[in-house]
Design a protein around this motif. Sequence first.
Motif, PDB file in Angstrom:
ATOM      1  N   LEU A 587       0.855  -1.187   0.000  1.00 19.95           N
ATOM      2  CA  LEU A 587       0.000   0.000   0.000  1.00 19.95           C
ATOM      3  C   LEU A 587       0.887   1.231   0.000  1.00 19.95           C
ATOM      4  N   ILE A 588       0.714   2.103  -1.008  1.00 20.47           N
ATOM      5  CA  ILE A 588       1.540   3.297  -1.166  1.00 20.47           C
ATOM      6  C   ILE A 588       0.641   4.517  -1.228  1.00 20.47           C
ATOM      7  N   LEU A 589       0.819   5.426  -0.286  1.00 20.86           N
ATOM      8  CA  LEU A 589       0.080   6.702  -0.248  1.00 20.86           C
ATOM      9  C   LEU A 589      -1.426   6.458  -0.326  1.00 20.86           C
ATOM     10  N   ILE A 590      -1.911   5.639   0.580  1.00 23.25           N
ATOM     11  CA  ILE A 590      -3.328   5.286   0.639  1.00 23.25           C
ATOM     12  C   ILE A 590      -3.983   6.057   1.789  1.00 23.25           C
ATOM     13  N   TYR A 617       1.399  11.459   5.313  1.00 30.08           N
ATOM     14  CA  TYR A 617       1.355  11.961   6.690  1.00 30.08           C
ATOM     15  C   TYR A 617      -0.072  12.160   7.198  1.00 30.08           C
ATOM     16  N   ASP A 618      -1.074  12.215   6.293  1.00 25.67           N
ATOM     17  CA  ASP A 618      -2.459  12.454   6.718  1.00 25.67           C
ATOM     18  C   ASP A 618      -3.354  11.301   6.281  1.00 25.67           C
ATOM     19  N   ASP A 619      -2.900  10.061   6.507  1.00 21.61           N
ATOM     20  CA  ASP A 619      -3.653   8.914   5.991  1.00 21.61           C
ATOM     21  C   ASP A 619      -4.813   8.495   6.886  1.00 21.61           C
ATOM     22  N   GLY A 620      -4.995   9.152   8.043  1.00 22.48           N
ATOM     23  CA  GLY A 620      -6.149   8.877   8.889  1.00 22.48           C
ATOM     24  C   GLY A 620      -5.973   7.714   9.846  1.00 22.48           C
ATOM     25  N   GLY A 639       8.616   8.221   5.752  1.00 24.95           N
ATOM     26  CA  GLY A 639       9.380   9.376   5.283  1.00 24.95           C
ATOM     27  C   GLY A 639       9.517  10.447   6.342  1.00 24.95           C
ATOM     28  N   TYR A 640       9.732  11.669   5.869  1.00 25.06           N
ATOM     29  CA  TYR A 640       9.953  12.805   6.759  1.00 25.06           C
ATOM     30  C   TYR A 640       9.089  13.961   6.275  1.00 25.06           C
ATOM     31  N   HIS A 641       8.211  14.458   7.136  1.00 21.67           N
ATOM     32  CA  HIS A 641       7.313  15.548   6.754  1.00 21.67           C
ATOM     33  C   HIS A 641       7.469  16.691   7.753  1.00 21.67           C
ATOM     34  N   GLU A 642       8.040  17.802   7.305  1.00 23.48           N
ATOM     35  CA  GLU A 642       8.256  18.939   8.204  1.00 23.48           C
ATOM     36  C   GLU A 642       6.938  19.569   8.637  1.00 23.48           C
ATOM     37  N   ASP A 643       5.891  19.432   7.810  1.00 23.10           N
ATOM     38  CA  ASP A 643       4.610  20.069   8.119  1.00 23.10           C
ATOM     39  C   ASP A 643       3.746  19.221   9.040  1.00 23.10           C
ATOM     40  N   TYR A 644       4.213  18.032   9.380  1.00 19.43           N
ATOM     41  CA  TYR A 644       3.397  17.127  10.183  1.00 19.43           C
ATOM     42  C   TYR A 644       3.397  17.596  11.634  1.00 19.43           C
ATOM     43  N   GLU A 645       2.225  18.046  12.111  1.00 22.36           N
ATOM     44  CA  GLU A 645       2.122  18.565  13.475  1.00 22.36           C
ATOM     45  C   GLU A 645       0.988  17.900  14.245  1.00 22.36           C
ATOM     46  N   ASP A 665      11.106   5.809   9.234  1.00 22.49           N
ATOM     47  CA  ASP A 665       9.995   6.619   9.742  1.00 22.49           C
ATOM     48  C   ASP A 665      10.488   7.462  10.917  1.00 22.49           C
ATOM     49  N   ASP A 666      10.421   8.783  10.755  1.00 18.58           N
ATOM     50  CA  ASP A 666      10.862   9.666  11.831  1.00 18.58           C
ATOM     51  C   ASP A 666       9.718  10.257  12.638  1.00 18.58           C
ATOM     52  N   ARG A 667       8.498  10.166  12.120  1.00 12.19           N
ATOM     53  CA  ARG A 667       7.374  10.825  12.781  1.00 12.19           C
ATOM     54  C   ARG A 667       6.565   9.912  13.680  1.00 12.19           C
ATOM     55  N   THR A 668       6.710   8.620  13.555  1.00 14.43           N
ATOM     56  CA  THR A 668       5.996   7.709  14.441  1.00 14.43           C
ATOM     57  C   THR A 668       6.698   7.706  15.802  1.00 14.43           C
ATOM     58  N   SER A 669       5.923   7.959  16.849  1.00 15.34           N
ATOM     59  CA  SER A 669       6.506   8.113  18.184  1.00 15.34           C
ATOM     60  C   SER A 669       6.858   6.782  18.834  1.00 15.34           C
ATOM     61  N   SER A 670       6.032   5.762  18.584  1.00 17.42           N
ATOM     62  CA  SER A 670       6.227   4.500  19.291  1.00 17.42           C
ATOM     63  C   SER A 670       6.065   3.328  18.342  1.00 17.42           C
TER      64      SER A 670
END
Length: 883
Positions: A587-590, A617-620, A639-645, A665-670
Motif C-alpha cells: 500500500l503506497i500513499l493510501i 502523513y495524513d492517511d487517517g 518518510g519525513y514531513h516537516e509540516d506534520y504537526e 519513519d521519523d514521525r511515528t513516536s512508538s
Amino acid sequence: MFTFMDAARVKPALSTNPPSEVDRLSSLPDSLIFQMFLNLPTKDVVQTSVLSTRWKTLWKDVHGLDLDTEDFNTHETFVSFVDNFLERNRGLSIHLFKVTCDSSYKPDLINRWVDTAVRLKVEHLDVSDNLSAEDIMMNPTVYTCSSLVSLRIVGMILPSPERVSLPSLKDIVLIVVEYTNPWALEKLISQCPVLEIVSIDRIYDDGMPILRVRSQSLLSFMHYWDTNDDYEKDRIVEIDAPMLKCLRISDGGTASFIIKNQPSLVEADIVTVFSWTTERLLQVANEIQKRDMVRVFSLGSLRSYMITQDMYNSRFNSYMWEMLPVFLEVCPNLKTLAVGTSENPKMVDLTVIARTWNLLSSLEHVDIERPLKGEALEMAIVGYLLENSPNLKKLSLSLHDSLKKGKSVHKLTLSLDDAPKKKESDIFIELLNFSRLSSSCQIIIFLNLPTKDVVQTSALSTRWTTLWKDVSGLDLDAEDFYIRETFVSFVDNFLERNHGLSIHRFKLKYDSFYFEEPTGLINGWVDTAARLKVEHLDVSDSFSEWDPMMNPTVLYTCSNLVSLRLMGMGLPNPERVSLPSLKTLVLILIEFTNKWALENFISKCPVLENFCFERSYDDGIPILRVHSKSLLTFMHDAGYHEDYEEEDRFVEIDAPMLKCLKISDDRTSSFIIKSPPSVVEADIDTVFNLTSERSLGIANEVQKREMVRDFLVGISKVKDMSISSSALEVIYDYSRYVQLPVFRNLYTLRVRFDSYMWEMLPVFLEVCLNLKTLVVGTSENPKMVDLTVIARPWNMLSSLEYVDIERPLKGEALEMTLVGYLLENSPNLKKLSLSLDDSLKKGESVHKLTLSLDDAPKKEESDIFIELLNFPRLSSSCQIIVR
C-alpha cells in the motif's frame, strides 16, 4: 527491563480495540490454556496474570519453565524464580525445563537445577550458556533420565558417560559443546534406543577428531561446522544409520564422511568440500584414498537433494555452472531443479572440459533463484536448460534490481567484448529467442513483460503475430497511449477476451486527472478482474490531488487474490473480508475512511506473508496495529514531513512469525513489538519522533525511554541488521540512562553514518557479543543534530572478523580514528576493507591524519597507506584491503 515481580503490579491498559471484538480466551478449558502456556516463554506466561482474576495465579500451575537471565535486573531474582519453580513442582513431573544463562552463574548452581529437573522426570531439557569465555560441565545425571524426550545443550562441556539409560530420548541438539573424551558423543548416541534426530553445531577444538554416529532408529542427522582457518587436523565423521531419511551437512573442514549400511535417504542438503584446497586436488597421486571416499559417499536413493557448487536445489558461488550437467546426467528421474546462490565460496574455479550434453528427458520444472544481471554465463545456463529439456513445463527466474531500475547491462551473448547495452525488456526478448522453447514456457515469460513489449513480439515471426492475445495478464501504463480512449478500449478488450477464464495479472498505471469519472471506470475494471479470479492485482493512480475510492465489496472478497498493490487510492472500512489466498500486500500513499480499516483488513488475511506500507502523513491512521500470525516481512515507510504537526502516531506489531522488519519513519513516536518474534533481518531508520529539543534525558521522557527499551528487546534476537546513525544516536542517548539489551544473535551489522560521528558505535558494539561482520556505510538523510559523546575506554571486540568501510576515506582525523579503533580493539580481525576518496586518487592533498585538523600539513595517497600500515593491530593475521 521487565521483572517478573512487576507483573502483579501492572494494570491492564484501557482497550482501544473496536467494540466488535469479543474475548474468547476466558472460556477456554484449563487443559488447553496450559498447553498454550507450555509453548510460551515464562515471561509471557506470567504477564497473562493481568488479563483476568481467574488467571492471576494460573501461571504458577504450568509444569514448564522457559527463562532467560537477560529478562531480569539481578542474578538473585533469576535464581530465586528458578528455585521457586522447582520447589512448587516437588513430587510432580515437569514438561519443560529451559534456562538461558551465562558462565557468571556458578556451575554448581546450574548442575543443581539440572539434577532437580531430572528427579522431577523432566521431558524436555534445554540449558544454554551464552558466555563463551568459560564452559560449564554438564551434570552427568542427565545420562540416566528415563523420562527425557529431548535434550538441547549450548556452550557447555559434556562429560564422558559411565552409564547411559535414556529409553525415551528422541531429539539431541548440541551447539558449540566440548567433550572431555573423544568417544563421549558416540557412546551417548549409540545407547539411545529410540533416538530420531541429532543436530550438532561444532567448534573446531571440541576434542572429537572422529565422530561415529551409530543408531538403528535415527531419522535425521545434521552436522554443522564453520571452518576455522587455523584448524589443520583432518576430521572424520562415520554414519551408520540404516533408517536415516534426512541428512544435512554444512562443513568445510571435515576430511571424510563415511556412510555405512546405505540408508534410504529422502532429503539431503550438502555443503562440504571434504577439506580440499587448491593444493589438494583429486588428481594428485596421494589423493586416491580421497577419491575412493567421495565415490562411496553415495546418496543414490535420494528424492530431494540440495548441493553446493563445491561438490540439488543447487547453490552456486558464481555462474561456473558447466559442472552441473555432469551430475544431472546421472539423475534419470529428476523432475525439479532449483539453482540458487551460495554465500560462502569454498573452492577456486576448476577448469571444465567442454563436451556435448545429453538431454534432460525427465526435467519438468526449473527455478533459477539467483537474479539475472544479463551476463553471458547466466544466459548460457538458461539456454542449456531450455535447449536440452524436451518435457520442461516451467522455468522461473528473476532479474537483478539494477535492471529493474532501468540500468543498462551487457548484451546477452556468449562474448561480452564490445557488447552494446540493453534493458529489462531486451532480456525477455533474448529469452524468447532461445530454441526448443515450448509455447507454454513462452506464455510464462510473457507474463513478466509489460504488455507493450509483449505486443511488440508479434513482429518477430508469423507464428507470434497473435500469440500475445493469449496471455492471461495485463501490465499497462496509460502514458504509453497518445489517446486516453485507446487505453480504455485496450483494457476493455483484454477483459472481454478473457471472459469466462482466469487471469494471472491485472496491472494498471494511470493519472486520474485525465479521465472523466475515474472512480467508476477503475472500479468497473477491478470488479471484472475479480470475477475473472485475478491472482495479482496492481492499480496505481499517479495523480495526488484526490484519491478515488476502491469498491470494498469486490476488493475485500477476491478469493483467488495472491498479491495486491495499490497506490494513490482511498480504502473504505471493510464490512467483510475474505482473502484466503492473499500473501503480499503493498500500500503506497493510501488514505483510509476509518482508522480501524487497515487493522481489520490485515487481521483477516490468514496466509499474509509480506506487508509493505508507504504512508502519507495524513492517511487517517493515528494508531496502526499489525496483528498477523503468518506475517514474515513488514516494511513501514513514513518518510519525513516537516509540516506534520498532528498527534503522535503509534505502530503496534504482533506477528510472532516475523523474520524481516524494515522501518524508515521519523514521525511515528512508538513502535511496540508484542510477542517478540525471532526476527532474522532488520533495517532500522527511526528517531521515534525525537528532536534535539526532546531528548531521552528529559524527565517527562521516561515513558519514551521505556518504549525504546521494549523496542530494542523486541529486535534483540536479530541476526542481520542495518541501522542509520540517527537511530544509533537514540540508542546511544538511551544507553546513558538504562543498560542496553544484549544482541547475542547479531552476526552482521551495517551502520549508515551521516558524518564520521562514529564514537556512538562502540556503545552498541559492546552488546553485540557474537558480531562477525561490520559494514560502515553512508546515510544521505541526516535526521538529528550530533550528540556529545562521553569519552571512555572501549571493550574488546572479541568476535569481530570482517570490517568493510564503504564510505571512501578523505584522510580526515575522525575517519582514521575509527580505523584505529577497529584495528586496536579486535583481536580476531581477519580483514579490514576500505577505499580512498577520488580526490586522493587524483593526487589532491588531504589533511594530515591526526586527531586535530588545525594547521594540519598536507599529504598524499602514499602517506595514507603508510599511516594505515603503522596502526597497531591487535590481530596479527589481519589484512588491510584498499579497494
